[in-house]
Design a protein around this motif. Structure first.
Motif, PDB file in Angstrom:
ATOM      1  N   ALA A  68       0.830  -1.205   0.000  1.00 17.66           N
ATOM      2  CA  ALA A  68       0.000   0.000   0.000  1.00 17.66           C
ATOM      3  C   ALA A  68       0.864   1.255   0.000  1.00 17.66           C
ATOM      4  O   ALA A  68       0.555   2.237  -0.684  1.00 17.66           O
ATOM      5  N   THR A  69       1.953   1.220   0.755  1.00 20.01           N
ATOM      6  CA  THR A  69       2.854   2.369   0.801  1.00 20.01           C
ATOM      7  C   THR A  69       3.479   2.632  -0.560  1.00 20.01           C
ATOM      8  O   THR A  69       3.562   3.784  -1.009  1.00 20.01           O
ATOM      9  N   GLN A  70       3.930   1.565  -1.236  1.00 22.54           N
ATOM     10  CA  GLN A  70       4.535   1.729  -2.557  1.00 22.54           C
ATOM     11  C   GLN A  70       3.530   2.268  -3.564  1.00 22.54           C
ATOM     12  O   GLN A  70       3.846   3.136  -4.375  1.00 22.54           O
ATOM     13  N   ILE A  71       2.303   1.756  -3.504  1.00 24.41           N
ATOM     14  CA  ILE A  71       1.260   2.226  -4.422  1.00 24.41           C
ATOM     15  C   ILE A  71       0.997   3.707  -4.202  1.00 24.41           C
ATOM     16  O   ILE A  71       0.894   4.487  -5.149  1.00 24.41           O
ATOM     17  N   TYR A  72       0.893   4.097  -2.954  1.00 21.53           N
ATOM     18  CA  TYR A  72       0.629   5.509  -2.648  1.00 21.53           C
ATOM     19  C   TYR A  72       1.764   6.396  -3.140  1.00 21.53           C
ATOM     20  O   TYR A  72       1.520   7.429  -3.789  1.00 21.53           O
ATOM     21  N   GLN A  73       3.001   6.015  -2.850  1.00 19.49           N
ATOM     22  CA  GLN A  73       4.143   6.846  -3.227  1.00 19.49           C
ATOM     23  C   GLN A  73       4.267   6.978  -4.744  1.00 19.49           C
ATOM     24  O   GLN A  73       4.629   8.031  -5.257  1.00 19.49           O
ATOM     25  N   ILE A 176     -13.343 -10.901  -7.486  1.00 22.84           N
ATOM     26  CA  ILE A 176     -13.777 -10.651  -6.111  1.00 22.84           C
ATOM     27  C   ILE A 176     -12.672 -11.110  -5.156  1.00 22.84           C
ATOM     28  O   ILE A 176     -12.110 -12.189  -5.301  1.00 22.84           O
ATOM     29  N   GLY A 177     -12.348 -10.260  -4.206  1.00 23.66           N
ATOM     30  CA  GLY A 177     -11.288 -10.552  -3.255  1.00 23.66           C
ATOM     31  C   GLY A 177      -9.975  -9.879  -3.593  1.00 23.66           C
ATOM     32  O   GLY A 177      -9.069  -9.834  -2.745  1.00 23.66           O
ATOM     33  N   ASP A 178      -9.840  -9.363  -4.819  1.00 25.21           N
ATOM     34  CA  ASP A 178      -8.614  -8.632  -5.171  1.00 25.21           C
ATOM     35  C   ASP A 178      -8.476  -7.393  -4.290  1.00 25.21           C
ATOM     36  O   ASP A 178      -9.467  -6.732  -3.967  1.00 25.21           O
ATOM     37  N   ALA A 179      -7.256  -7.088  -3.917  1.00 26.42           N
ATOM     38  CA  ALA A 179      -7.001  -5.880  -3.137  1.00 26.42           C
ATOM     39  C   ALA A 179      -7.309  -4.643  -3.969  1.00 26.42           C
ATOM     40  O   ALA A 179      -7.102  -4.624  -5.187  1.00 26.42           O
ATOM     41  N   ALA A 180      -7.816  -3.606  -3.314  1.00 30.02           N
ATOM     42  CA  ALA A 180      -8.165  -2.356  -3.994  1.00 30.02           C
ATOM     43  C   ALA A 180      -7.702  -1.182  -3.147  1.00 30.02           C
ATOM     44  O   ALA A 180      -7.792  -1.215  -1.911  1.00 30.02           O
ATOM     45  N   PHE A 181      -7.226  -0.126  -3.808  1.00 27.58           N
ATOM     46  CA  PHE A 181      -6.666   1.041  -3.133  1.00 27.58           C
ATOM     47  C   PHE A 181      -7.269   2.299  -3.757  1.00 27.58           C
ATOM     48  O   PHE A 181      -7.219   2.465  -4.971  1.00 27.58           O
ATOM     49  N   ALA A 182      -7.822   3.162  -2.924  1.00 24.14           N
ATOM     50  CA  ALA A 182      -8.427   4.409  -3.409  1.00 24.14           C
ATOM     51  C   ALA A 182      -7.618   5.594  -2.903  1.00 24.14           C
ATOM     52  O   ALA A 182      -7.258   5.657  -1.727  1.00 24.14           O
ATOM     53  N   ILE A 183      -7.331   6.532  -3.800  1.00 26.55           N
ATOM     54  CA  ILE A 183      -6.678   7.780  -3.410  1.00 26.55           C
ATOM     55  C   ILE A 183      -7.586   8.920  -3.856  1.00 26.55           C
ATOM     56  O   ILE A 183      -8.007   8.977  -5.010  1.00 26.55           O
ATOM     57  N   TYR A 187     -13.795  14.899   1.991  1.00 20.79           N
ATOM     58  CA  TYR A 187     -14.004  16.045   2.872  1.00 20.79           C
ATOM     59  C   TYR A 187     -12.903  17.092   2.742  1.00 20.79           C
ATOM     60  O   TYR A 187     -12.576  17.797   3.686  1.00 20.79           O
ATOM     61  N   GLY A 188     -12.277  17.164   1.550  1.00 22.23           N
ATOM     62  CA  GLY A 188     -11.232  18.143   1.312  1.00 22.23           C
ATOM     63  C   GLY A 188      -9.873  17.749   1.846  1.00 22.23           C
ATOM     64  O   GLY A 188      -8.934  18.541   1.779  1.00 22.23           O
ATOM     65  N   LEU A 189      -9.734  16.540   2.368  1.00 23.45           N
ATOM     66  CA  LEU A 189      -8.452  16.067   2.898  1.00 23.45           C
ATOM     67  C   LEU A 189      -7.668  15.452   1.752  1.00 23.45           C
ATOM     68  O   LEU A 189      -7.876  14.292   1.381  1.00 23.45           O
ATOM     69  N   ASP A 190      -6.743  16.220   1.194  1.00 27.62           N
ATOM     70  CA  ASP A 190      -6.156  15.845  -0.086  1.00 27.62           C
ATOM     71  C   ASP A 190      -5.285  14.602  -0.015  1.00 27.62           C
ATOM     72  O   ASP A 190      -4.614  14.332   0.977  1.00 27.62           O
ATOM     73  N   ARG A 191      -5.356  13.829  -1.086  1.00 24.24           N
ATOM     74  CA  ARG A 191      -4.567  12.631  -1.329  1.00 24.24           C
ATOM     75  C   ARG A 191      -4.614  11.652  -0.154  1.00 24.24           C
ATOM     76  O   ARG A 191      -3.583  11.208   0.359  1.00 24.24           O
ATOM     77  N   THR A 192      -5.823  11.305   0.234  1.00 24.56           N
ATOM     78  CA  THR A 192      -6.041  10.326   1.297  1.00 24.56           C
ATOM     79  C   THR A 192      -6.092   8.928   0.700  1.00 24.56           C
ATOM     80  O   THR A 192      -6.791   8.694  -0.290  1.00 24.56           O
ATOM     81  N   LEU A 193      -5.366   7.987   1.298  1.00 24.27           N
ATOM     82  CA  LEU A 193      -5.360   6.597   0.851  1.00 24.27           C
ATOM     83  C   LEU A 193      -6.277   5.763   1.721  1.00 24.27           C
ATOM     84  O   LEU A 193      -6.206   5.831   2.958  1.00 24.27           O
ATOM     85  N   GLY A 230     -11.854   9.944  -8.356  1.00 19.28           N
ATOM     86  CA  GLY A 230     -10.525   9.453  -8.033  1.00 19.28           C
ATOM     87  C   GLY A 230     -10.304   8.031  -8.497  1.00 19.28           C
ATOM     88  O   GLY A 230     -11.247   7.291  -8.794  1.00 19.28           O
ATOM     89  N   PRO A 231      -9.051   7.597  -8.541  1.00 17.18           N
ATOM     90  CA  PRO A 231      -8.738   6.262  -9.034  1.00 17.18           C
ATOM     91  C   PRO A 231      -8.930   5.173  -7.984  1.00 17.18           C
ATOM     92  O   PRO A 231      -8.612   5.359  -6.808  1.00 17.18           O
ATOM     93  N   LEU A 232      -9.456   4.038  -8.420  1.00 16.41           N
ATOM     94  CA  LEU A 232      -9.414   2.804  -7.656  1.00 16.41           C
ATOM     95  C   LEU A 232      -8.315   1.969  -8.306  1.00 16.41           C
ATOM     96  O   LEU A 232      -8.354   1.702  -9.508  1.00 16.41           O
ATOM     97  N   LEU A 233      -7.315   1.597  -7.508  1.00 17.07           N
ATOM     98  CA  LEU A 233      -6.090   0.994  -8.031  1.00 17.07           C
ATOM     99  C   LEU A 233      -5.959  -0.464  -7.635  1.00 17.07           C
ATOM    100  O   LEU A 233      -6.474  -0.889  -6.588  1.00 17.07           O
ATOM    101  N   ASP A 234      -5.216  -1.231  -8.461  1.00 16.45           N
ATOM    102  CA  ASP A 234      -4.910  -2.619  -8.119  1.00 16.45           C
ATOM    103  C   ASP A 234      -3.524  -2.697  -7.483  1.00 16.45           C
ATOM    104  O   ASP A 234      -2.898  -1.676  -7.187  1.00 16.45           O
ATOM    105  N   THR A 235      -3.023  -3.912  -7.282  1.00 17.99           N
ATOM    106  CA  THR A 235      -1.747  -4.087  -6.579  1.00 17.99           C
ATOM    107  C   THR A 235      -0.535  -3.722  -7.421  1.00 17.99           C
ATOM    108  O   THR A 235       0.596  -3.774  -6.923  1.00 17.99           O
ATOM    109  N   SER A 236      -0.754  -3.360  -8.675  1.00 20.24           N
ATOM    110  CA  SER A 236       0.335  -2.839  -9.507  1.00 20.24           C
ATOM    111  C   SER A 236       0.252  -1.325  -9.642  1.00 20.24           C
ATOM    112  O   SER A 236       1.044  -0.720 -10.365  1.00 20.24           O
ATOM    113  N   GLY A 237      -0.732  -0.709  -8.955  1.00 22.64           N
ATOM    114  CA  GLY A 237      -0.906   0.727  -9.050  1.00 22.64           C
ATOM    115  C   GLY A 237      -1.599   1.158 -10.326  1.00 22.64           C
ATOM    116  O   GLY A 237      -1.540   2.328 -10.706  1.00 22.64           O
TER     117      GLY A 237
END
Length: 382
Positions: A68-73, A176-183, A187-193, A230-237
């Motif tokens: 998750a950290t790598q995807i966010y960065q 179904i069951g794949d990991a998903a990451f939203a950035i 509420y105006g809190l920018d770039r929240t993962l 915003g994007p919904l991302l997979d484990t490859s970003g």
């Protein structure tokens, strides 16, 4: 068989998740709560892997999964904070008639400044400002908007700099069951993962113009007002969808829409890419039109039962009648009314397709020349 739409209505309100003033879904005083319905479609749409010149292609799938950290960065600097000065939102199924400042999210798909977001984020905007990553806000112009899929394409001047971009995935491969990451900017809190999984596939939600968006991804990653676009991302970003709506328990007395309940919806990447290619090329997107209102069968037979046929429409000209059951379209089986919408989206306006019909216990085959979808739905059927 898909769940009847009426059975889902008592479960709550699904709301578009664009922010207002960074803190709520609706914009300005006196706004109406945005509502829609949710159903499950049985058949996925045909994946479209074409991309436009300069637009992010389907990304390579061979890389090892990222944390998750790598995807966010790797992704955060391609995520945009969108602020729209709204004069008046259009009326329609979402009931958005307001003025004020709306906020949402978007993401960069080309290094020269093409940005994807939801159409409802910029609906009625007189001006749009976009802040990409840590860069200063700049004015964006609208390249095109498609209310049938709730997709908008913006362009900003990069001053000659190359922007970081996000690539699209093939959303038909999501399970179904794949990991998903939203950035995004809840509420105006920018770039929240936020993180979660894909909790269901092939959902159907209402678009701003009243048509159904098919093959929608459902996720339990927390989505709130401001995450729209915003994007919904997979484990490859890679982008597997655009975060667009949430299932909410209701609204407050002030009209502010409820927040995350663990059920969010993202327009699938394959749909987004197909629409973005049209918007970039011509500024507008077209969708095929059959000209029928349909429902599920009650006899257990797979297919979509035709309830009514639009006078003079493509189906009427081909001889389709009320009471017919459409079992195949263009060689693809149709299991129910929701899958008819999904299968139809795999074709183009003007295309000739064969349809197999059950009528009076006999099978009939007709050839239909598909039309172009009208600007607003009379019914939510294709």
């Amino acid at each position: 068989m898909s769940t009847p739409r009426s059975l889902l209505l008592p479960l709550g309100l699904a709301a578009v998740i664009g922010g207002a003033g960074g803190a709520a879904l609706t914009v300005g005083a006196g706004s109406h709560t945005t509502t829609t319905t949710v159903t499950q479609a049985a058949v996925p749409a045909t994946a479209d892997t074409a991309s436009t010149s300069g637009t992010s292609p389907v990304a390579d799938t061979s890389a090892a999964p990222l944390t998750a950290t790598q995807i966010y960065q790797r992704s955060k600097d391609a995520v945009a904070f969108i602020t729209a000065q709204v004069t008046q939102r259009s009326s329609g199924p979402f009931g958005q008639v307001a003025s004020g400042t709306a906020t949402g999210t978007g993401f960069v798909i080309t290094k020269d400044g093409l940005i994807v977001t939801n159409a409802h984020v910029i609906d009625g905007a007189s001006s749009i400002r976009v802040k990409v990553g840590d860069r200063r806000p700049v004015t964006a112009k609208v390249v095109g908007v498609d209310t049938s899929t709730d997709v908008a394409l913006l362009k900003i001047d990069t001053g000659g700099a190359d922007l970081p971009t996000l690539a699209f995935a093939d959303s038909s491969a999501v399970q179904i069951g794949d990991a998903a990451f939203a950035i995004g900017n809840p509420y105006g809190l920018d770039r929240t993962l936020t993180t979660g999984v894909i909790s269901a596939l092939h959902r159907s939600i209402d678009a701003p113009d009243g048509y159904a968006i098919s093959d929608v991804l459902q996720t339990d990653a927390a989505l709130n007002p401001g995450n729209s676009g915003g994007p919904l991302l997979d484990t490859s970003g890679r982008v597997i969808g655009i975060n667009s709506q949430i299932e909410s328990s209701g609204s407050s007395a002030t009209g502010a829409t409820g927040g995350n309940t663990g059920v969010g919806f993202a327009v699938p990447a394959n749909t987004v890419r197909r629409v973005v290619a049209q918007l970039e090329a011509t500024g507008r997107a077209t969708h095929p039109y059959l000209g029928v209102a349909s429902g599920d069968t009650t006899s257990g037979v797979a297919g979509a039962r035709v309830g009514s046929v639009g006078a003079g429409g493509p189906a009427a000209r081909a001889g389709v009648r009320p009471g017919d059951v459409i079992t195949q379209l263009g060689g693809t089986p149709v299991r129910d009314a929701e899958s008819l919408t999904s299968v139809l989206e795999g074709h183009r306006p003007g295309e000739k397709v064969t349809a197999e019909l059950l009528r009076g216990g006999q099978t009939h085959t007709v050839t239909i020349t598909l039309g172009t979808r009208p600007a607003r739905a009379v019914t939510t059927a294709g």
